[in-house]
Design a protein around this motif. Structure first.
Motif, mmCIF file in Angstrom:
data_model
loop_
_atom_site.group_PDB
_atom_site.id
_atom_site.type_symbol
_atom_site.label_atom_id
_atom_site.label_comp_id
_atom_site.label_asym_id
_atom_site.label_seq_id
_atom_site.Cartn_x
_atom_site.Cartn_y
_atom_site.Cartn_z
ATOM 1 N N ARG A 33 0.860 -1.187 0.000
ATOM 2 C CA ARG A 33 0.000 0.000 0.000
ATOM 3 C C ARG A 33 0.894 1.234 0.000
ATOM 4 N NH1 ARG A 33 -4.818 -1.643 4.351
ATOM 5 N NH2 ARG A 33 -5.469 -3.534 3.228
ATOM 6 N N ARG A 51 -17.688 -3.551 -5.228
ATOM 7 C CA ARG A 51 -17.400 -4.332 -4.024
ATOM 8 C C ARG A 51 -17.592 -5.823 -4.294
ATOM 9 N NH1 ARG A 51 -20.713 -0.799 0.457
ATOM 10 N NH2 ARG A 51 -19.034 0.568 1.146
ATOM 11 N N LYS A 79 -13.207 4.704 0.013
ATOM 12 C CA LYS A 79 -12.779 4.081 1.262
ATOM 13 C C LYS A 79 -13.687 2.932 1.671
ATOM 14 C CE LYS A 79 -10.542 8.370 2.584
ATOM 15 N NZ LYS A 79 -10.501 9.559 3.463
ATOM 16 N N ASP A 89 -12.074 -2.494 -0.101
ATOM 17 C CA ASP A 89 -11.108 -3.077 0.832
ATOM 18 C C ASP A 89 -10.170 -4.067 0.123
ATOM 19 O OD1 ASP A 89 -9.853 -3.559 3.258
ATOM 20 O OD2 ASP A 89 -11.204 -5.201 3.774
ATOM 21 N N LYS A 139 -6.514 -5.800 -1.040
ATOM 22 C CA LYS A 139 -5.253 -6.084 -0.345
ATOM 23 C C LYS A 139 -4.170 -5.104 -0.767
ATOM 24 C CE LYS A 139 -4.161 -10.366 0.063
ATOM 25 N NZ LYS A 139 -3.747 -11.753 -0.289
ATOM 26 N N ARG A 187 -3.172 -1.458 -2.503
ATOM 27 C CA ARG A 187 -3.748 -0.127 -2.743
ATOM 28 C C ARG A 187 -2.631 0.815 -3.197
ATOM 29 N NH1 ARG A 187 -7.487 0.413 2.774
ATOM 30 N NH2 ARG A 187 -8.392 -1.692 2.622
ATOM 31 N N TRP A 228 -6.536 6.165 3.313
ATOM 32 C CA TRP A 228 -6.915 4.897 2.686
ATOM 33 C C TRP A 228 -5.702 3.975 2.525
ATOM 34 C CZ3 TRP A 228 -7.112 2.806 -2.630
ATOM 35 C CH2 TRP A 228 -8.013 1.752 -2.753
ATOM 36 N N ASP A 250 -4.130 4.251 7.693
ATOM 37 C CA ASP A 250 -5.130 4.987 8.475
ATOM 38 C C ASP A 250 -4.588 5.521 9.791
ATOM 39 O OD1 ASP A 250 -4.870 2.667 9.894
ATOM 40 O OD2 ASP A 250 -6.989 2.139 9.893
#
Length: 901
Positions: free
Chosen positions: A307, A399, A426, A429, A431, A433, A454, A457
């Motif tokens: 991320r 989603r 946001k 979800d 894995k 990002r 995002w 956090d």
């Protein structure tokens, strides 16, 4: 009276001089804070909350103390409004101890809230807010305090228990994150009353060897391994074994248990999902194109951390890095699905770049809701491109599709926490990002925090104190004029963000970088632009049946040029009406948006990056001086911030003024921008003054584009140069960009390359290219017989005599007086195989004076080998080539014709 006040007043009695004055200031601060609380906290005493704030915020940070108190009062208000209930109490009739708190009627697990003191307040909770807010309080702790303070007997018993509470041995966690520094959450973990700390483990569950004594006689961790995920994970797992996990344990701390559990989850994701070092050695061989070293660094960071916020300067290839990340993860088998969320205008751009940097398939999601749903259902593996508006409409679909990777472009779209766009993003979800932005912080630190949230956090928590800790305000007022504690921001963002500015990677940059800057047209622009499609299609329909007359061709050019002007913005189209209303007004966002000229907003962002942030000088080109007037006005306040100014080099200035502007552009540090029309594209040397060019629009002729760029990209230029081309994506400009790219491929192959073959998509005469520009529009307008519905080609026969409503708009051009403007060069369309009709159109379009001027630009010399070398500027060569080809076609027809009888 709170204990802190008692201590202050006692100290005041025994101290004198400077120390006493400091005590007086502390008492004054306390009185002010207590006054702000007033009766809002009842039954909790106001002085208790005021003194608590003074203990968690350093004395020198008064604005932070004010914000801290406000944050506490908001949580107190939430505890009341949400009707938080106590689900369970400490055992044995005690008041201090473990509570379970939850909203009335909630079906979720209650939060575990530990109350260890009522004066001073000592509380713990495992809710996410407590772990992040650095207040030592949350609404659940306050709900328990409200319960206790509302019952005098309970309060008296709690005070007694607090006084009798004995110190014990074990792990502790300080929830107050320091205002400055890295703020590593593990730095707050300590060991109380551990006696002599051994260097090695003394047995199962003994973690004292992990700690050392610091200067304050506190035991802190020897090493948190913040840059080594595997070692840090081992540390966290060891600490978890030493933390009591059962609520009935004497040293159970729900906050410590929660913070370690969260960190373990994060580290486990990084260790399991990150690409292994052994894989990284071969990962870049998967890619079809070689990346620059700094780009490899960015890709490597993301593959290792999973991320990341990639915030490189514009022009350093964020898109290429993102596509490379996607390709490597897919080919290594780490992901199956990837979702790219980009602004609507950038979807075609992303598709083009994708095919340049990846061999994997990708689909653009478009169409009706049913069609979009079908695309999600059909794509079991692979990549999809959607825009932000589609995410709002199709959030459930996105989603449900469950992408493993999401790439977020132009991430400033989520800079406001509470917008639907930010909440939708946001709500995903994945894995992996990857967030892209060239402007991570536009105005406020809080905007940066929303973008970063995002990805990580916790990086910039707590949010309530961001403004007071980092903002510099004008004379203590609300207006933010700067940012402070930048090193703290850098330290806390370094694990999740990478940003390289141009100066850092100059030695790695290519000599020239061309950046296409997509600009989304406003609805009023699109409406006026598309209204011209029908008359253009009508002329192109005639061209399919017969050659156009010169008047018809000029009418076609007039309409298409009008679309180009509209693409620049309605402020340019309606310049005579708009310009008088702008003089003296500040170009703020609402005013700029009302002009239906989004290129001006994009230009402001570019100028801020190039001129303000990077300290560079810039040449801004447009075919139209009116557009340059608007551009100058739009960036005037940004230039003023750095004491900068700008000037012009167009056909409207006298020769002496132009010369003076060039001298000052070279020599005066304050002269930051030169606004130029194509009058500045010839005979002007700026390579020692600037290293960046912004083209507000692309010219038809790639030779003219190269002339613009050639003002800085020439012998003597010591720095890599950047060329930014603003392109309105929804209309004619995006099609011109592709057309110009094809022409450039042709010119480079003809004059610069060694190959005798050139490959590009668009070819043939200008009209055939124009047909391609509008083929999508034509497909919608054409009937089954290939004719435009309701249109008779004979209706256009009167076009020769009809006045052109766009003539004045198009003729405005450089706005130059006749004695100052360069002589125009009229280039007729040149077919690949010239015809007599095209020759008859081309040859008369050049006056005798224009032909003489073209030939005067030729130079003839002998080469070293004895041959003859003819040299000409690219534009003159193009025009003379059209002339010669047309004449050749006429001569061939004359030679083939039968002699008169």
């Amino acid at each position: 009276m709170s204990s802190i006040v008692a201590l202050l007043e006692k100290a005041r009695e025994v101290l004198e001089g400077r120390e006493a004055a400091e005590i007086d200031r502390a008492l004054e601060a306390f009185q002010t804070l207590r006054g702000q609380v007033g009766a809002k906290s009842k039954p909790i005493p106001a002085d208790l909350l005021a003194s608590h704030v003074m203990t968690v915020v350093p004395v020198e940070e008064w604005p932070v103390r004010v914000d801290a108190l406000d944050a506490v009062l908001r949580r107190l208000d939430s505890a009341r409004k949400e009707d938080l209930r106590i689900k369970s109490r400490p055992e044995g009739g005690k008041i201090l101890g473990l509570y379970a708190t939850a909203r009335k009627g909630a079906n979720v697990r209650p939060y575990q809230t530990m109350l260890l003191g009522v004066d001073p307040i000592v509380g713990r909770c495992d809710c996410p807010d407590y772990l992040k807010n650095s207040l030592g309080l949350c609404k659940h702790v306050l709900a328990v305090l409200l319960h206790v303070y509302a019952r005098p007997r309970h309060l008296e018993k709690a005070r007694k228990e607090q006084a009798e509470r004995a110190a014990s041995e074990g792990l502790t966690w300080d929830a107050i994150r320091p205002l400055v520094g890295s703020g590593d959450r593990l730095d707050g973990i300590g060991f109380e009353n551990g006696g002599k700390l051994p260097r090695h483990s003394q047995g199962k569950g003994d973690v004292r060897y992990l700690f050392k004594e610091d200067g304050d006689k506190k035991a802190v961790l020897r090493n948190t391994h913040h840059d080594a995920p595997e070692k840090r994970l081992e540390l966290v797992e060891a600490l978890l074994k030493a933390v009591p996990a059962k609520p009935d344990a004497s040293r159970f701390d729900p906050a410590l248990l929660a913070v370690l559990t969260r960190e373990k989850s994060r580290l486990r994701r990084v260790v399991d999902a990150g690409v292994w070092p052994s894989e990284l050695k071969t990962a870049f061989n998967i890619l079809p194109r070689t990346l620059y070293p700094y780009q490899k660094e960015g890709v490597t960071r993301f593959l290792q951390t999973t991320r990341m916020l990639l915030a490189d300067d514009m022009g350093l290839g964020k898109t290429a890095q993102a596509i490379s990340c996607c390709t490597i993860l897919k080919k290594l088998g780490r992901i199956k699905k990837g979702l790219l969320i980009v602004p609507a205008a950038l979807k075609p751009q992303w598709a083009r770049e994708w095919h340049n940097f990846s061999g994997l398939p990708i689909r653009i999601v478009d169409g009706s809701p049913t069609e979009r749903k079908a695309m999600y259902d059909e794509t079991r593996e692979g990549f999809l491109i959607i825009n932000y508006e589609q995410l709002l409409r199709d959030l459930d679909l996105a989603r449900g599709w469950a992408p493993d990777l999401v790439v977020l472009d132009e991430a400033q779209r989520i800079k406001n926490w509470q917008t639907k766009t930010a909440l939708s993003v946001k709500g995903l979800d994945p894995k992996y990002r990857l967030v892209l932005t060239g402007t991570p912080m536009e105005n406020r630190v809080e905007e940066l925090a929303s973008v970063v949230e995002w990805v990580d956090d916790d990086a910039l928590e707590p949010k309530w104190r961001l403004s007071s800790v980092h903002a510099v305000r004008a004379d203590g007022k609300r207006e933010v004029v700067g940012v402070r504690n930048l090193e703290t921001l850098r330290q806390r963002l370094s694990p999740c963000m990478i940003r390289r500015v141009r100066q850092e990677v100059l030695d790695q940059l290519p000599p020239r970088t061309d950046v296409r800057v997509p600009v989304e047209m406003s609805p009023p622009q699109l409406e006026e632009h598309d209204a011209l499609n029908q008359p253009i299609l009508q002329i192109l329909a005639i061209a399919r049946r017969r050659p156009l007359t010169q008047q018809e061709f000029m009418r076609l050019m007039s309409l298409m040029t009008a679309q180009r002007i509209i693409s620049n913005g309605l402020a340019q189209k309606d310049f005579d009406e708009v310009w008088p209303t702008l003089k003296g007004r500040k170009p703020d966002d609402p005013l700029l948006q009302s002009l239906a000229s989004p290129k001006l907003l994009e230009l402001r962002q570019l100028v801020r990056q190039l001129v303000v942030d990077q300290g560079r000088k810039v040449v801004v080109f447009s075919q139209w001086r009116r557009m340059l007037h608007l551009a100058h006005w739009a960036v005037g306040d940004i230039l003023a911030e750095v004491g900068g100014r700008a000037g012009y080099f167009t056909g409207a200035e006298k020769a002496s003024r132009r010369t003076q502007n060039i001298v000052e552009f070279h020599d005066d540090p304050a002269f930051r921008i030169l606004f130029a029309t194509d009058a500045g594209g010839v005979g002007l040397n700026l390579q020692r003054a600037a290293n960046s060019v912004i083209n507000l629009e692309l010219p038809w002729n790639p030779a003219v584009l190269e002339q613009r760029i050639g003002r800085i990209y020439r012998l003597g230029q010591e720095s890599p140069i950047d060329v930014y081309n603003l392109v309105a994506e929804e209309g004619i400009e995006s099609r011109i960009a592709d057309l110009v790219g094809s022409k450039q491929a042709f010119f480079k192959g003809l004059f610069d390359g060694e190959s005798d073959a050139v490959h590009f998509d668009q070819a043939g005469s200008f009209l055939s290219r124009a047909q391609k520009l509008y083929e999508e529009n034509a497909a919608a307008a054409l009937g089954g017989d290939g004719a435009i519905d309701g249109f008779d080609p004979s209706d256009l026969e009167v076009v020769d005599e009809a006045p052109d409503p766009f003539e004045e708009l198009v003729e405005a051009g450089d706005d130059a007086p006749a004695d100052e403007a360069p002589e125009p060069v009229v280039t007729a369309p040149t077919p690949v195989a010239p015809t007599v009709e095209s020759a008859r159109t081309a040859v008369p379009s050049l006056s005798d004076g224009e032909v003489r001027r073209l030939f005067s630009q030729l130079s003839v010399r002998r080469s070293d080998s004895g041959g003859v070398v003819i040299e000409a500027p690219a534009e003159a060569a193009s025009t003379l080539g059209a002339l010669f080809e047309g004449m050749a076609a006429m001569l061939r027809e004359s030679a083939a014709a039968k002699p008169p009888e």
